[in-house]
Design a protein around this motif. Structure first.
Motif, mmCIF file in Angstrom:
data_model
loop_
_atom_site.group_PDB
_atom_site.id
_atom_site.type_symbol
_atom_site.label_atom_id
_atom_site.label_comp_id
_atom_site.label_asym_id
_atom_site.label_seq_id
_atom_site.Cartn_x
_atom_site.Cartn_y
_atom_site.Cartn_z
ATOM 1 N N LYS A 71 -32.471 -34.406 -11.950
ATOM 2 C CA LYS A 71 -33.501 -35.401 -12.268
ATOM 3 C C LYS A 71 -34.373 -35.662 -11.040
ATOM 4 O O LYS A 71 -35.596 -35.626 -11.110
ATOM 5 C CB LYS A 71 -32.829 -36.693 -12.718
ATOM 6 N N SER A 72 -33.719 -35.874 -9.912
ATOM 7 C CA SER A 72 -34.476 -36.200 -8.698
ATOM 8 C C SER A 72 -35.094 -34.954 -8.075
ATOM 9 O O SER A 72 -36.069 -35.037 -7.332
ATOM 10 C CB SER A 72 -33.547 -36.856 -7.682
ATOM 11 N N GLN A 124 -17.740 -41.223 -14.938
ATOM 12 C CA GLN A 124 -19.055 -41.488 -14.345
ATOM 13 C C GLN A 124 -19.805 -42.543 -15.166
ATOM 14 O O GLN A 124 -20.352 -43.496 -14.616
ATOM 15 C CB GLN A 124 -19.917 -40.215 -14.266
ATOM 16 N N LYS A 165 -23.925 -40.821 1.140
ATOM 17 C CA LYS A 165 -24.922 -39.752 1.265
ATOM 18 C C LYS A 165 -25.608 -39.810 2.618
ATOM 19 O O LYS A 165 -25.837 -38.787 3.263
ATOM 20 C CB LYS A 165 -25.989 -39.881 0.168
HETATM 21 O O1 LIG Z 1 -29.835 -35.196 -11.442
HETATM 22 P P1 LIG Z 1 -29.787 -35.484 -9.989
HETATM 23 O O2 LIG Z 1 -31.014 -36.196 -9.496
HETATM 24 O O3 LIG Z 1 -29.537 -34.218 -9.187
HETATM 25 O O4 LIG Z 1 -28.601 -36.466 -9.716
HETATM 26 C C1 LIG Z 1 -27.272 -36.144 -9.904
HETATM 27 C C2 LIG Z 1 -26.367 -37.341 -9.663
HETATM 28 O O5 LIG Z 1 -26.494 -37.733 -8.318
HETATM 29 C C3 LIG Z 1 -26.297 -39.042 -7.880
HETATM 30 O O6 LIG Z 1 -25.462 -39.082 -6.778
HETATM 31 C C4 LIG Z 1 -25.979 -40.129 -8.847
HETATM 32 O O7 LIG Z 1 -24.915 -40.929 -8.428
HETATM 33 C C5 LIG Z 1 -25.732 -39.652 -10.252
HETATM 34 O O8 LIG Z 1 -25.981 -40.720 -11.106
HETATM 35 C C6 LIG Z 1 -26.625 -38.494 -10.608
HETATM 36 O O9 LIG Z 1 -26.365 -38.128 -11.930
#
Ligand SMILES: O=P(O)(O)OC[C@H]1O[C@H](O)[C@H](O)[C@@H](O)[C@@H]1O
Length: 545
Positions: free
Chosen positions: A221-222, A362, A512
């Motif tokens: 997503k990010s 989760q 992180k």
């Molecule tokens: O989908 P992404 O942006 O790669 O994120 C993947 C995961 O990373 C994070 O650490 C969050 O705690 C999760 O909620 C998320 O699903």
């Protein structure tokens, strides 16, 4: 007990429209009932009448809760709690697309929460403008996905798909795929790489029969998650080394405008949106392309349909005795806040649900593992429980001893189905394997609840170990979608009851940040630069044998 103030952190101003937990009349009433909760171990405490009465059904799922420590007065008080905490108002705000992912007056995500709009693509759609806009956008993604699936079916170029993603971009979709192996498309296989441990990718790549017929779906997503970006690079490099052009094999799912939103790099890009939380994203494009590839587009649509129908049950059914997600949420709050149990075991009697509890960990713990309310005040009551579990009957031969006779009471949620998925079953000594499986499920539920007292303390079972059972006819795509949505809304309702924000995850950030600081040290070591042993981080790195 959770402290109401925390050292080094300021307690915040009041002004909440919600009464504090302890002031809620229903909380006061429930605390009173909890002094003498329903005794399941008493003679005739569990009767056929109770079993028949304490059940609710929706979307092909039935919830049996006669083995919980509740009576009708408890359920009435829990229903009052739901009213006092305005859970329906909050659920409507969520489904209508109000900005509910926030902490009042503090820096927070400030987002809508619209995973229900991802499956609100059937009839009677939510007409609230934000929800409608979100489901319109998803319909466009779905039609793109359908075309892509048709193309893949026609061209038959790909037999295997590797999904690279972690957290919400792995757990839910993987749990659903593994749960529906009886519906898998012929000659299609899906593999998963999530851990940044290089052995994860290495093992998966070793098992791919023909790399030239393999798609790689990178899902983030990010578009900035360390593990996923690293694994993407690693797998791209592997393709190049095998003389294959990654551009002809790599597709992606990401947020619009993320660093990964670079269509030139991929065969095709699918999108999700900032109002879809990772752990709520299995029915968005995060789950869609992989599930439609492996199970067929129609089966993916049936998952959406099941989830959507359960969404309707969550919002439209105002009687708590008939609203499955709310009932499950309230039983959980009863066990957590009033009977004081810290953990919850989710025990599927279905091998297909082998990763379902991992997804729930989760979903539930990242959502409700919170110590402040929506106004930023530290809570003085318990929030989300610790979720764990394994499929039965395997768990029975492992940790059930503690559940039956340990000093901690572990509430359990059993999940089971009348019929097997593959229908490959045999009658041995007058019963099928499925019946043997289900006999064990029912036996465990009853044994935990009623117990068994003998003169030998070593063979005594106290009973009063609360549990409930979720039953379906068969684990098909529709039922699985309904089960997924049941848990998503259980978690959301519990967050509404506790008045916390179930939709952010600030608690994962600190680790992180520190991991990146450790990476800086590793970089220096790799370049042959010296690292001073004067700080904790360097000292720890130097401990690696
Ligand atoms: O989908 P992404 O942006 O790669 O994120 C993947 C995961 O990373 C994070 O650490 C969050 O705690 C999760 O909620 C998320 O699903």
């Amino acid at each position: 007990a959770v402290p109401t103030t925390m050292p080094g952190l300021m307690r915040l101003k009041g002004g909440s429209s919600m009464p504090t937990w302890s002031d809620n009349p229903a909380v006061i009433k429930l605390r009173e009932i909890a002094k003498n909760p329903y005794d399941l171990s008493a003679k005739d405490a569990i009767s056929p009448a109770r079993i028949n009465m304490m059940q609710a059904s929706a979307c092909g799922l039935k919830l049996l809760y006669g083995t919980e420590r509740v009576d009708e007065a408890t359920i009435d008080a829990l229903a009052n709690l739901a009213k006092e905490r305005d859970v329906f108002g909050k659920m409507k705000a969520m489904m209508d697309g109000e900005v509910i992912n926030k902490i009042e007056s503090y820096e927070s995500e400030n987002r809508k929460v619209l995973h229900t709009a991802m499956r609100d693509v059937f009839d009677k759609r939510n007409e609230a403008p934000a929800a409608k806009e979100a489901s319109d956008l998803e319909m466009a993604e779905l039609s793109k996905l359908k075309d892509w699936c048709n193309k893949l079916d026609k061209e038959k170029t790909f037999t295997d798909l590797v999904l690279i993603g972690i957290g919400g971009s792995d757990l839910g979709p993987r749990a659903l795929y593994l749960a529906l192996q009886g519906y898998k498309k012929d000659n299609r296989r899906v593999h998963f790489v999530s851990n940044v441990d290089p052995d994860d990718a290495a093992m998966v790549l070793k098992g791919i029969p023909d790399l030239s017929k393999t798609l790689v779906l990178v899902c983030s997503k990010s578009g900035g998650t360390l593990e996923t970006l690293t694994n993407e690079q690693l797998v791209r490099d592997f393709f190049v080394k095998k003389g294959l052009d990654p551009k002809k094999h790599f597709a992606c799912v990401t947020g619009k405008g993320s660093p990964m939103d670079n269509p030139a790099e991929y065969l095709i890009s699918f999108y999700m949106f900032d109002y879809i939380g990772g752990r709520y994203s299995a029915t968005s494009m995060v789950g869609g392309p992989m599930l439609a590839f492996g199970l067929g587009y129609q089966n993916y649509e049936m998952i959406l349909k099941g989830a959507h129908d359960m969404d309707r049950n969550a919002i439209s059914e105002k009687d708590v005795r008939k609203n499955l997600p709310l009932l499950l949420a309230l039983l959980g709050v009863w066990n957590r806040n009033f009977l004081g149990h810290q953990t919850l075991a989710v025990l599927p009697y279905s091998q297909a649900l082998v990763r379902f509890t991992a997804h729930l960990q989760q979903l539930d713990m990242e959502s409700n593992g919170k110590h402040i309310d929506r106004e930023g005040r530290f809570v003085d009551y318990a929030t989300g429980p610790i979720i764990w579990g394994e499929p039965g009957t395997n768990g029975q031969h492992s940790f059930y001893q503690l559940i039956h006779q340990g000093t901690d009471v572990v509430p359990c949620e059993f999940v089971g189905f009348t019929n097997s998925q593959f229908g490959m079953d045999l009658d041995v000594k007058g019963t099928t394997s499925q019946q043997k499986l289900n006999s064990n499920l029912l036996a465990q539920s009853l044994a935990m609840a009623q117990g068994h007292i003998t003169s030998n303390p070593n063979k005594c079972f106290d009973g009063n170990r609360p549990n409930c059972i979720i039953l379906g006819k068969k684990l098909d795509p529709y039922t699985l979608g309904a089960l997924l949505s049941l848990y998503e809304h259980k978690v959301a309702f519990q967050g509404f009851l506790w008045d916390i924000n179930s939709f952010d995850q600030e608690g994962v950030q600190l680790g992180k940040v520190l991991a990146n600081q450790f990476l800086d040290i590793y970089q220096k070591v790799n370049k042959g630069e010296s690292v001073p042993a004067t700080d904790n981080l360097s000292a720890l790195v130097q401990q690696m044998p």
